[in-house]
Design a protein around this motif. Sequence first.
Motif, PDB file in Angstrom:
ATOM      1  N   HIS A  69      25.736  40.919  39.802  1.00 51.32           N
ATOM      2  CA  HIS A  69      24.371  40.892  39.265  1.00 51.32           C
ATOM      3  C   HIS A  69      24.041  39.652  38.464  1.00 51.32           C
ATOM      4  O   HIS A  69      22.886  39.483  38.042  1.00 51.32           O
ATOM      5  N   ASP A  70      25.029  38.767  38.205  1.00 51.78           N
ATOM      6  CA  ASP A  70      24.725  37.542  37.470  1.00 51.78           C
ATOM      7  C   ASP A  70      25.818  36.501  37.669  1.00 51.78           C
ATOM      8  O   ASP A  70      26.813  36.743  38.367  1.00 51.78           O
ATOM      9  N   SER A 126      27.981  34.547  31.338  1.00 48.33           N
ATOM     10  CA  SER A 126      27.627  35.785  30.657  1.00 48.33           C
ATOM     11  C   SER A 126      28.876  36.460  30.099  1.00 48.33           C
ATOM     12  O   SER A 126      29.995  36.188  30.550  1.00 48.33           O
ATOM     13  N   HIS A 158      17.631  38.167  36.597  1.00 52.79           N
ATOM     14  CA  HIS A 158      18.149  39.492  36.229  1.00 52.79           C
ATOM     15  C   HIS A 158      17.135  40.555  36.621  1.00 52.79           C
ATOM     16  O   HIS A 158      15.928  40.376  36.492  1.00 52.79           O
TER      17      HIS A 158
END
Length: 525
Positions: free
Chosen positions: A147-148, A153, A183
């Motif tokens: 997701h990223d 992160s 996101h």
Amino acid sequence: MTGQGETAAANPVRDAFDATFYLKRYPDVAEAGIDPFQHFMEQGWSEGRSPAPWFIMDVYLSVNPDIMSAGVNPFEHYVITGRLEGRPLKDDYGFRYDILKNSPTLEDRVRWARNAARKVEAAPVADLEAKLTAAGSLAGLHITVSHDDYTASLGGVQLCLAREAEAVAETGRPRLHLYPASHSPVIDVESDQPLVGVLLNGERVGLYAAEAVARLLAGRVSRATFAVHSFLGHSIPAITAILKAAGLRKGFFWIHDFASVCSNYALLRNDVVFCGAPPPESQACGICVYGERRQIHLAEHGDFFRAFELTAVAPSEAALALWRKTYPRAAKAVRVLPHAVLEPRSAARPAKARAKSAPLRVGFLGMPADHKGWPVYARLVEAFRSDPRYHFLHLGFSPDEASGATFEKVGGPGGRSMAEAAEALELDVAVIWSLCPETFCFTAYEAVAAGAAVLTLPDAGNVPHFVRAGDAGERGRVVADEDELFALFSDGEALALARSKRKPQRFDLAFSRMTADLMTKGVAR
């Protein structure tokens, strides 16, 4: 009301003002070298700044709207008049009500994510082609999807991906990681030309049209493998096309959360209570804001499971059992591979001596998020912060300044790990109060490794299973609900969890190499 020129000794407003809190929460005031009370009285209150951890300006005004319309200093009014009138500092409906009242709608969040994605432009395809050419052979390419950008992160899934990438790199195999352009709380079913971010061998290359990535991989790749860690933010058909272009038929699907079961990956009905993933056509699902999107998630994930021979991998038996119970499609194979295991230390590290009268050290580990139970812990701190039997801490990367807990920074470049910090602080108890079913909880393992006991609730997924697996309550206790949690501290029963009484064994954590461990064992190659 009291005037601003009144002396400090005779000013109850100044007495109620928390200068330490104010300077810590508003570093610009500290940097300016201004008297914090004077700053608050002259301009801070009109800017919405809070004067003390127990008086949060926007919360107070939300339950006392007449004070806002009167245009007076709310804190000064409360200290002099409001508390005598019995004005509430906040509503009495609990944090779940606050979530329901203050959260933007799911469709608003989706719209914001899509608008953010539309503002991003794709990089020239020639740049990616040049990078792929410079990388040399793509034989044995390992593709991961999440997701990223995990290199930019912090979080549990990001740490897992970093370990997997490191393990694959040690074999000399090339790596390609795909992440969404922005996101998003849900998968992407709106974009006609979805973009994907690309990391090649751990280095960010840029954002590209998904169809261009598929086109460039076609014919370049042999003996590839893939692992999906999350589809949130992605167009699943676009990722499917990329994987098929790389010649893939088999792969791994990680159950880090339950996004394949519902658009709310935490299985929280309306973001406030564990739902158990009822049948999607049921009324219990229909009353949830995620119900309509759930149908989309199930259909899109189902198409993906039909397109490939997938090994579903869960980090705990509890996660796998819940997933298999609630997900309608069967994987080709299933595996349980914990993210970490406890290993007894070969040599005990000496601990500093603490006085027997020292207060019980109670901590919250990690991000102060609602779904992690932070509001419950904050209320516990508020209720017992003046009780000499307890000392409350928050171990994490960023604090909640409104909390009365002592903050200890953990993580970041060169920072201590959570287990190291918990051990150095001699934490007695970790309150891990996740409202959602944790598939795997690093902080629970880190707390026990450091010698702390865990207090948790039955619906916290793998956490209660992990706690109950200990001998004779060694790892802590599973309590029924918030009332029982508060009762433990009120009657002092929580003191039985002190290190000095439990004399716990300490452990080291051995982390898995994620999908790399499965590939070396010949599963779904």
